[in-house]
Design an enzyme around this catalytic site. Structure first.
Site, mmCIF file in Angstrom:
data_model
loop_
_atom_site.group_PDB
_atom_site.id
_atom_site.type_symbol
_atom_site.label_atom_id
_atom_site.label_comp_id
_atom_site.label_asym_id
_atom_site.label_seq_id
_atom_site.Cartn_x
_atom_site.Cartn_y
_atom_site.Cartn_z
ATOM 1 N N ASP A 348 1.403 -1.424 0.257
ATOM 2 C CA ASP A 348 -0.031 0.833 0.047
ATOM 3 C C ASP A 348 0.587 1.552 -0.324
ATOM 4 O O ASP A 348 1.975 0.950 0.526
ATOM 5 C CB ASP A 348 -1.094 -0.274 1.455
ATOM 6 C CG ASP A 348 -0.072 -0.628 2.341
ATOM 7 O OD1 ASP A 348 0.682 -1.222 2.401
ATOM 8 O OD2 ASP A 348 -0.126 0.636 3.665
ATOM 9 N N GLU A 349 0.351 2.229 0.017
ATOM 10 C CA GLU A 349 0.778 3.325 -0.063
ATOM 11 C C GLU A 349 2.127 3.504 -0.779
ATOM 12 O O GLU A 349 3.113 4.238 -0.086
ATOM 13 C CB GLU A 349 0.967 4.031 0.828
ATOM 14 C CG GLU A 349 -1.112 4.438 1.404
ATOM 15 C CD GLU A 349 -0.847 4.571 3.098
ATOM 16 O OE1 GLU A 349 -1.594 4.690 3.303
ATOM 17 O OE2 GLU A 349 -0.108 4.085 3.933
ATOM 18 N N ALA A 350 2.730 2.898 -1.784
ATOM 19 C CA ALA A 350 3.894 3.577 -2.083
ATOM 20 C C ALA A 350 4.073 4.124 -3.003
ATOM 21 O O ALA A 350 4.479 4.814 -3.726
ATOM 22 C CB ALA A 350 4.132 1.648 -2.748
#
Ligand code: TNX
Length: 543
Positions: A348-350
């Site tokens: 997530d949220e890279a």
């Protein structure tokens, strides 16, 4: 089982108030004749059959109530080790409050509390059970031990809340007459706990496991690594834990699990029929690892440890070979410690990894998970790459998530990727209930009790086939949470609602009847020392 009773003060006066009401309904304390016929005054006191959380698939009330007395035995006739263990567990719940001996025996008999494994009862499946209660016995039958355990949780909830107390209470101990036949809607009924932003000890995790077990949750997703802390010892990269685990949000001491401690969590969870799903979040959420080993950084320079609450700023170096040596070592060691099927790789949220790099990374890491015999789970951004065969994507979007992103996840589901449904604006237990909630975050909005319960995981994601939905999960992120009391306050009363969405047939879904069943749980939480949010949406019992 009883360990957690001591961790929080018990509001005894409030508890006593509600108990007196229950006792009054039964006639007089202890006045119901011990032997055969509790029928005259008893039914008024027994929790109506099926008035539990999660709602059972089917409850048929009728006939005499069963009464636990000083003479009651817990019979595990088949003599299997698992049935015996569940019998011991049940005795552990019942003995302190009833004050009865409740011997667990494999001697045959038609009376008492009977726990039976019927290996050929196909209808009950892997987790279902049948509970039958009458004047002579209460019998729980299941095909598998997990079903027997879930049936025991039902039995617990059919008894008065004070059965949870750790000191002797007045009976009568009645189980309403009739039959419950119960199997879960979904195989994945998860709870997630972030032990990275704040570290939680083995004892604190066990306490949460016990709370989950009461609501038939069967997966414990442990978020073991993030920017603020690496929480599991890895022999081949020891600084991950010793340095990367040495702090937490706010700058406190942090901590990590030794391999023996992690195994103890896995064992304890298994004894409550929960499967641990370990998460190593990659390629972002990795500052703790990057700080521990300079060579994992593209520029070869280790950043400082991080104790704030920003997300998305860190990334493993996607183009370095050593990154994949690191991932291989970590996945190998985590897989070896984990008997469960799944390994969660985050994803997530890279925000600081380019799309191309993200896809390349996720597509390179998934085969490593397979190589060590595990099935990939990832946050739903995994669908930006190519989900491996059999992989599960955990959807954590909100009502505001863009149509294109939803469509991409739905498309992956059509192509065989299973879904775990965790909408942040429904199931995130770290979201504030209202603007006045002292703990928690609000990036996905406020999530009051009704909002967390009143939706359907089966139809939630437009275009996703309902067979792709493997279940639901309630994440509990810990940026603002650092004690068991904090976890309890955010999880209760929302967690039981998400658990019910996972277990109960869609046909039972109804806020107006749910809120009454939920309210009836409160005296039980009081007896267990669980502090909860007294939502004005729920008709809590007076006192
Ligand atoms: C989003 S959910 C995150 C976490 C935060 C959480 C706080 C997800 C996959 N990522 O990093 O802790 O929000 O609610």
């Amino acid at each position: 089982m009883r360990t957690h009773h001591r961790s929080l003060p018990r509001p005894a006066a409030a508890l006593l108030g509600s108990l007196l009401l229950v006792a009054a309904g039964a006639g007089a304390l202890g006045a119901v004749p011990a032997a055969a016929s509790p029928t005259a005054s008893a039914p008024a006191a027994a929790t109506p059959l099926g008035q539990i959380v999660p709602a059972p698939a089917k409850a048929t009330a009728g006939g005499s109530a069963y009464r636990i007395t000083a003479a009651t035995r817990i019979r595990v006739e088949d003599g299997s080790r698992e049935a015996r263990r569940i019998g011991d567990y049940l005795a552990g719940v019942l003995r302190p409050s009833t004050g009865y001996k409740l011997p667990v025996t494999d001697a045959e008999g038609r009376d008492g509390i009977r726990l039976e494994l019927h290996r050929k009862d196909g209808e009950l499946g892997a987790e279902g059970y049948r509970l039958t209660s009458d004047g002579r016995s209460v019998t729980v039958v299941a095909r598998e031990a997990a079903g027997l355990f879930h049936g025991v949780q039902t039995l617990r909830q059919q008894l008065p809340a004070k059965v949870e107390a750790d000191s002797r209470q007045a009976g009568p101990w009645l189980v309403a007459g009739g039959t419950i036949e119960d199997t879960p809607r979904y195989a994945w009924r998860g709870a997630h706990l972030d032990v990275s932003r704040h570290f939680f000890t083995v004892g604190q995790v066990k306490r949460y496991i016990d709370e989950l077990a009461l609501y038939k949750v069967n997966k414990l997703h442990l978020h073991l690594s993030d920017d603020q802390g690496w929480r599991l010892a890895i022999d081949s990269w020891p600084r991950l834990a010793t340095y990367g685990g040495s702090t937490q949000v706010g700058g406190g001491a942090g901590g990590y699990y030794t391999k023996a401690q992690y195994k103890e969590i896995v064992r304890y969870a298994a004894s409550r029929y929960l499967e641990v799903v370990p998460e190593i979040d990659m390629p972002s959420h990795t500052n703790a690892a990057l700080a521990s080993y300079a060579e994992l950084n593209c520029d070869g320079v280790a950043p400082p440890l991080y104790t704030g609450t920003e997300v998305g700023f860190s990334s493993l170096c996607v183009n370095k070979d050593i990154t994949y040596k690191f991932v291989d070592d970590v996945v190998r060691e985590v897989a070896a410690l984990t008997p469960g099927r799944y390994l969660h790789i985050g994803g997530d949220e890279a925000h600081s990894t380019s799309h191309e790099d993200y896809v390349a990374f996720m597509n390179k890491v998934q085969p490593i998970v397979a190589k060590y015999g595990k099935t990939v789970v990832g946050w739903h951004q995994l669908t930006e790459a190519t989900p491996a065969k059999g992989a599960l994507a955990q959807y954590w979007g909100t009502e505001g998530t863009g149509a294109a992103e939803k469509a991409r996840v739905a498309e992956a589901a059509k192509n065989g990727t299973g879904l775990i449904i965790s909408p942040a604006d429904r199931t995130y237990l770290d979201m504030k209930y209202t603007k006045d909630t002292p703990l928690g975050l609000s990036w996905a909005g406020y999530v009051e009790v009704r909002r967390s319960y009143d939706w359907d995981p089966g139809t939630y994601l437009p275009g996703a086939p309902s067979e792709a939905v493997k279940g639901v999960e309630a994440p509990l992120w810990s940026e603002t949470l650092s004690t068991s009391a904090h976890l309890d306050y955010m999880a209760f009363p929302r967690l039981p609602g998400v658990a019910e969405l996972g277990w109960s047939p869609a046909a039972t879904h109804d806020w107006d009847t749910y809120k009454v069943r939920l309210a009836a749980q409160a005296p039980r939480w009081d007896a267990l020392g669980i502090g909860y949010y007294k939502s004005p949406q729920v008709p809590w019992p007076a006192g």
